[in-house]
Structure formats: structure tokens, C-alpha cells
Scaffold this active site. Structure first.
Site, short mmCIF file in Angstrom:
data_model
loop_
_atom_site.label_atom_id
_atom_site.label_comp_id
_atom_site.label_asym_id
_atom_site.label_seq_id
_atom_site.Cartn_x
_atom_site.Cartn_y
_atom_site.Cartn_z
N HIS A 1 0.63 -1.21 -0.10
CA HIS A 1 0.18 0.07 -0.06
C HIS A 1 1.08 0.93 -0.22
O HIS A 1 1.73 1.19 0.77
CB HIS A 1 -0.57 0.17 1.38
CG HIS A 1 0.01 0.50 2.34
ND1 HIS A 1 0.08 0.70 2.79
CD2 HIS A 1 0.15 -1.33 3.28
CE1 HIS A 1 0.47 0.97 4.57
NE2 HIS A 1 0.62 0.06 4.52
N HIS B 1 11.98 -0.70 -12.69
CA HIS B 1 11.47 -1.63 -13.40
C HIS B 1 11.93 -2.49 -11.98
O HIS B 1 12.75 -2.63 -11.00
CB HIS B 1 12.77 -2.28 -14.56
CG HIS B 1 12.51 -4.35 -14.81
ND1 HIS B 1 13.29 -4.57 -15.77
CD2 HIS B 1 11.78 -4.49 -14.28
CE1 HIS B 1 12.56 -5.72 -16.10
NE2 HIS B 1 11.83 -6.09 -14.67
#
Length: 222
Positions: free
Chosen positions: A139, A148
Site C-alpha cells: 500500500h 523496473h
């Protein structure tokens, strides 16, 4: 919507597979029509039923609605994306139907979210980001442009990943930490302290072993 995929290598084929899976699942109307790639060895080949239609310079000659830059190297992806945005190309996002995206998640154009990825609520994902197979983003993360996150990597809650950073396969970033812009976290590393910009960190716990050259490509205007 006709999509051209920039890059026909392994990463480009994963992106194509995402679009094809989404079409099959009726999750998207984005239909890939082929690849563009500057590698002569790939010209006139076909991957996943999609042809390599030529080099990137031929992009304006091929009818399309949007593109995605499917290049794994963060700096190269940034350079290509920056140039094509300057040409007013429209970018599309590739999201596999087997990914789980929480509520109030924002995803920038041109990003790719692979099968098995979990993104939990309140997370921001920038442009041209790769969330590779099976990684988890907890979250309220902040993921910068051109990042990446490798296969199987796990980010705790409230993590910040700076522009262009790489978090390697199976690495873990503990909650409330940051990885600086254009840094690299090695495969399997466990980050328990903030990683500065332009650094490479490896090991358990992760330690900085070298400083990298800063990215020289200017940031696109948001």
C-alpha cells in the site's frame, strides 16, 4: 485500438502476450498489430503471431492508435519514450488480466504490469514502469517513471522507488524505505536502510557496493 510494440525481444513478446491475454479475457480493446525493432536480425520475423513490421523509424508510416515501449533496460526505455513523446505519440498501458490492482491506484501511461503482480491500495506508479512477473507492491508506494521491479520482488508499505531504479529478481524492500533514482538493488537482496541515488546495493542486508553514472537523459515534462 491498434497498438504498435516498440521492441521485439523477449520483453516485447511478454508485452504482446499481455495484450493478447487481455483481449481474450475481454478486459481491453487494445489490439497489438506488430512490433518495431532496430535489430536487423529480427526483421520480417513473427512472434506470437505478430510480425516485426520494420525499424522504429518507420513508426509514422504505419497506421496505429498508440504505442508501448517494450525495452527492459531502464535508460534505453527512457530515451526512446522521451523521443516518441516529443513526437506526440500516444502511449498505452499493458495490464495482464491475472494481475491484482487495488483501489485508488494510479498507473502512468506506457507501464507494463505482468501476470501475478499485486498492487495494493493508494499506490502511485509512474510512466513506462515495468512491474514484472509476480512482484508485489504494498500500500501507498510511490514508484517513479522508468522503474523496473523484477520478478518476485516484494515492496513493503509506504516504499518510495526513485526514477529509473531497478529492484532485482526476488529482492525485498522493507516498509517506509526508499531506493534512490537510477539505483540498482541486486537479486535476492533485502533492503533495510535507504539506498541513495545512483548506487548499486546487493546482499542480505543490502549494502552499497558502487556508485553508478547518473542518467543523462532529461526528464519528460509531466
Amino acid at each position: 485500438m491498434k497498438i504498435l510494440i516498440i521492441g521485439a525481444g523477449g520483453h516485447g513478446q511478454v508485452v504482446a502476450d499481455i495484450f493478447l491475454a487481455a483481449l481474450k479475457n475481454c478486459d481491453s480493446d487494445a489490439r497489438p498489430i506488430g512490433f518495431l525493432d532496430d535489430n536487423p536480425a529480427l526483421q520480417k520475423q513473427t512472434f506470437l503471431g505478430l510480425p516485426v513490421l520494420g525499424s522504429v523509424s518507420q513508426l509514422p508510416k504505419i497506421a496505429h492508435d498508440a504505442i508501448i515501449v517494450a525495452v527492459g533496460n531502464n535508460q534505453v526505455r527512457q530515451k526512446i519514450s522521451y523521443a516518441l513523446r516529443d513526437q506526440d505519440e500516444q502511449f498505452v498501458t499493458a495490464i495482464h488480466p491475472a494481475a491484482i490492482i487495488g483501489s485508488k491506484v494510479k498507473i502512468g501511461a506506457g507501464s507494463m504490469i505482468c501476470a501475478g503482480v499485486v498492487v495494493n491500495p493508494g499506490t502511485y506508479i509512474g510512466r513506462d514502469v515495468i512491474l514484472n512477473t509476480g512482484c508485489t507492491i504494498d500500500h501507498h508506494n510511490q514508484i517513479g517513471n522508468y522503474v523496473h521491479i523484477g520478478p518476485g520482488a516484494n515492496l513493503g508499505g509506504n516504499v518510495q522507488i526513485g526514477e529509473g531504479a531497478l529492484v532485482g529478481i526476488g529482492a525485498t524492500v522493507m516498509p517506509q524505505l526508499s531506493v534512490g533514482a537510477w539505483s540498482a538493488v541486486g537479486a535476492g537482496a533485502v533492503v533495510i536502510n535507504n539506498i541513495p541515488a545512483n548506487a548499486t546495493a546487493v546482499g542480505v542486508p543490502a549494502r552499497v557496493i558502487k556508485r553508478n553514472l547518473a542518467c543523462l537523459v532529461p526528464n519528460p515534462v509531466l
